[in-house]
Design a protein around this motif. Structure first.
Motif, PDB file in Angstrom:
ATOM      1  N   PHE A 142       2.030   5.387  -1.681  1.00  0.00           N
ATOM      2  CA  PHE A 142       1.945   4.034  -2.200  1.00  0.00           C
ATOM      3  C   PHE A 142       2.997   3.141  -1.568  1.00  0.00           C
ATOM      4  O   PHE A 142       4.160   3.512  -1.472  1.00  0.00           O
ATOM      5  N   GLU A 143       2.560   1.957  -1.132  1.00  0.00           N
ATOM      6  CA  GLU A 143       3.455   0.981  -0.523  1.00  0.00           C
ATOM      7  C   GLU A 143       3.303  -0.351  -1.246  1.00  0.00           C
ATOM      8  O   GLU A 143       2.222  -0.678  -1.741  1.00  0.00           O
ATOM      9  N   ALA A 144       4.371  -1.104  -1.271  1.00  0.00           N
ATOM     10  CA  ALA A 144       4.356  -2.407  -1.924  1.00  0.00           C
ATOM     11  C   ALA A 144       3.256  -3.279  -1.347  1.00  0.00           C
ATOM     12  O   ALA A 144       3.072  -3.344  -0.133  1.00  0.00           O
ATOM     13  N   PHE A 145       2.539  -3.923  -2.232  1.00  0.00           N
ATOM     14  CA  PHE A 145       1.543  -4.934  -1.894  1.00  0.00           C
ATOM     15  C   PHE A 145       0.349  -4.410  -1.103  1.00  0.00           C
ATOM     16  O   PHE A 145      -0.387  -5.186  -0.518  1.00  0.00           O
ATOM     17  N   MET A 146       0.151  -3.078  -1.086  1.00  0.00           N
ATOM     18  CA  MET A 146      -1.025  -2.566  -0.384  1.00  0.00           C
ATOM     19  C   MET A 146      -2.285  -3.057  -1.103  1.00  0.00           C
ATOM     20  O   MET A 146      -2.269  -3.356  -2.298  1.00  0.00           O
ATOM     21  N   SER A 147      -3.383  -3.149  -0.357  1.00  0.00           N
ATOM     22  CA  SER A 147      -4.647  -3.627  -0.913  1.00  0.00           C
ATOM     23  C   SER A 147      -5.348  -2.498  -1.661  1.00  0.00           C
ATOM     24  O   SER A 147      -4.989  -1.319  -1.524  1.00  0.00           O
ATOM     25  N   LEU A 148      -6.366  -2.844  -2.422  1.00  0.00           N
ATOM     26  CA  LEU A 148      -7.156  -1.834  -3.127  1.00  0.00           C
ATOM     27  C   LEU A 148      -7.783  -0.866  -2.132  1.00  0.00           C
ATOM     28  O   LEU A 148      -7.748   0.349  -2.338  1.00  0.00           O
ATOM     29  N   ASP A 149      -8.338  -1.374  -1.039  1.00  0.00           N
ATOM     30  CA  ASP A 149      -8.940  -0.493  -0.034  1.00  0.00           C
ATOM     31  C   ASP A 149      -7.917   0.467   0.552  1.00  0.00           C
ATOM     32  O   ASP A 149      -8.213   1.641   0.776  1.00  0.00           O
ATOM     33  N   GLU A 150      -6.708  -0.019   0.808  1.00  0.00           N
ATOM     34  CA  GLU A 150      -5.655   0.855   1.344  1.00  0.00           C
ATOM     35  C   GLU A 150      -5.289   1.930   0.323  1.00  0.00           C
ATOM     36  O   GLU A 150      -5.118   3.098   0.674  1.00  0.00           O
ATOM     37  N   LEU A 151      -5.196   1.545  -0.947  1.00  0.00           N
ATOM     38  CA  LEU A 151      -4.860   2.514  -1.990  1.00  0.00           C
ATOM     39  C   LEU A 151      -5.958   3.558  -2.134  1.00  0.00           C
ATOM     40  O   LEU A 151      -5.678   4.754  -2.215  1.00  0.00           O
ATOM     41  N   LEU A 152      -7.201   3.119  -2.141  1.00  0.00           N
ATOM     42  CA  LEU A 152      -8.310   4.061  -2.264  1.00  0.00           C
ATOM     43  C   LEU A 152      -8.353   5.007  -1.070  1.00  0.00           C
ATOM     44  O   LEU A 152      -8.595   6.206  -1.227  1.00  0.00           O
ATOM     45  N   GLY A 153      -8.089   4.496   0.124  1.00  0.00           N
ATOM     46  CA  GLY A 153      -8.053   5.340   1.313  1.00  0.00           C
ATOM     47  C   GLY A 153      -6.929   6.353   1.261  1.00  0.00           C
ATOM     48  O   GLY A 153      -7.087   7.509   1.660  1.00  0.00           O
ATOM     49  N   SER A 154      -5.793   5.937   0.743  1.00  0.00           N
ATOM     50  CA  SER A 154      -4.621   6.811   0.661  1.00  0.00           C
ATOM     51  C   SER A 154      -4.794   7.917  -0.380  1.00  0.00           C
ATOM     52  O   SER A 154      -4.375   9.043  -0.161  1.00  0.00           O
ATOM     53  N   THR A 155      -5.435   7.593  -1.490  1.00  0.00           N
ATOM     54  CA  THR A 155      -5.532   8.552  -2.600  1.00  0.00           C
ATOM     55  C   THR A 155      -6.837   9.327  -2.640  1.00  0.00           C
ATOM     56  O   THR A 155      -6.908  10.376  -3.280  1.00  0.00           O
ATOM     57  N   GLY A 156      -7.882   8.800  -2.018  1.00  0.00           N
ATOM     58  CA  GLY A 156      -9.187   9.429  -2.123  1.00  0.00           C
ATOM     59  C   GLY A 156      -9.856   9.164  -3.466  1.00  0.00           C
ATOM     60  O   GLY A 156     -10.885   9.765  -3.790  1.00  0.00           O
ATOM     61  N   LEU A 157      -9.311   8.270  -4.247  1.00  0.00           N
ATOM     62  CA  LEU A 157      -9.862   7.918  -5.552  1.00  0.00           C
ATOM     63  C   LEU A 157     -11.247   7.306  -5.362  1.00  0.00           C
ATOM     64  O   LEU A 157     -11.429   6.394  -4.560  1.00  0.00           O
ATOM     65  N   LEU A 158     -12.247   7.843  -6.083  1.00  0.00           N
ATOM     66  CA  LEU A 158     -13.625   7.400  -5.901  1.00  0.00           C
ATOM     67  C   LEU A 158     -14.133   6.498  -7.014  1.00  0.00           C
ATOM     68  O   LEU A 158     -15.042   5.707  -6.808  1.00  0.00           O
ATOM     69  N   SER A 159     -13.555   6.646  -8.210  1.00  0.00           N
ATOM     70  CA  SER A 159     -14.030   5.814  -9.313  1.00  0.00           C
ATOM     71  C   SER A 159     -12.856   5.382 -10.174  1.00  0.00           C
ATOM     72  O   SER A 159     -11.837   6.075 -10.262  1.00  0.00           O
ATOM     73  N   PHE A 160     -13.022   4.227 -10.807  1.00  0.00           N
ATOM     74  CA  PHE A 160     -11.959   3.677 -11.642  1.00  0.00           C
ATOM     75  C   PHE A 160     -12.535   2.612 -12.546  1.00  0.00           C
ATOM     76  O   PHE A 160     -13.645   2.116 -12.322  1.00  0.00           O
ATOM     77  N   LEU A 161     -11.798   2.253 -13.560  1.00  0.00           N
ATOM     78  CA  LEU A 161     -12.147   1.193 -14.493  1.00  0.00           C
ATOM     79  C   LEU A 161     -11.160   0.059 -14.284  1.00  0.00           C
ATOM     80  O   LEU A 161      -9.957   0.292 -14.176  1.00  0.00           O
TER      81      LEU A 161
END
Length: 137
Positions: A77-96
Motif C-alpha cells: 500500500f502506498e499513499a494516494f494510490m488509486s483503486l485500480d492500483e490497490l486492486l492490482g496490488s492485493t488481488g482483491l476481487l470483490s468489495f462493498l
C-alpha cells in the motif's frame, strides 16, 4: 530498517493499519506522513511506526493462541494510490463501497473486502485496516 527488523524478529504482522496524512514540519513545509500500527495478537503486542521508524510498542487488549493472519503486507500500500492500483496490488476481487457522510469526509468512500477495510477520498487511498481471523474451533 526498523520494520525489516520487526519482520525478521516476529514475522509479518498478523493485522495492520496504515494512515496517510499531511502535516507541517518544523520549517512549515507540508510533509506526507505514513503512520502504521502492526498487530501481533498471538504475542499480545502492537508496534507503531512513523515513516518506517519505530515509534512505540503497546500491549493489546486481546490475545489469542491461534490466528489466521491477513493475506496482505504493509508494503503493498502506498499513499494516494488509486483503486485500480490497490486492486492490482492485493488481488482483491470483490468489495462493498460505503460513501462517507459529507460532513465527515467530503468525497470519501470506505471499502470493505476480504479481511480489509480501506478509505479513499477523491479516488486516492488514505487509510487501510486489515482484519485477522480467529479460527473456529
Amino acid at each position: 530498517a526498523d520494520q525489516q527488523a520487526a519482520v525478521a524478529e516476529r514475522g509479518y504482522p498478523e493485522a495492520f493499519a496504515i494512515l496517510f496524512y499531511e502535516e507541517l514540519d518544523e520549517n512549515g513545509a507540508v510533509v506526507l506522513v505514513r503512520h502504521e500500527v502492526w498487530s501481533y495478537y498471538t504475542e499480545g503486542v502492537a508496534l507503531s511506526f512513523l515513516d518506517g521508524q519505530a515509534a512505540g510498542e503497546e500491549p493489546l487488549d486481546v490475545t489469542v493462541d491461534e490466528i489466521e493472519p491477513v493475506p496482505y503486507r504493509p508494503e503493498q500500500f502506498e499513499a494516494f494510490m488509486s483503486l485500480d492500483e490497490l486492486l492490482g496490488s492485493t488481488g482483491l476481487l470483490s468489495f462493498l463501497i460505503v460513501p462517507t457522510e459529507p460532513e465527515l469526509v467530503l468525497g470519501g468512500e470506505v471499502y470493505h473486502g476480504d479481511q480489509i477495510t480501506f478509505g479513499m477520498k477523491s479516488g486516492e487511498l488514505l487509510s487501510v485496516e486489515t482484519h485477522a481471523l480467529v479460527p473456529e474451533g
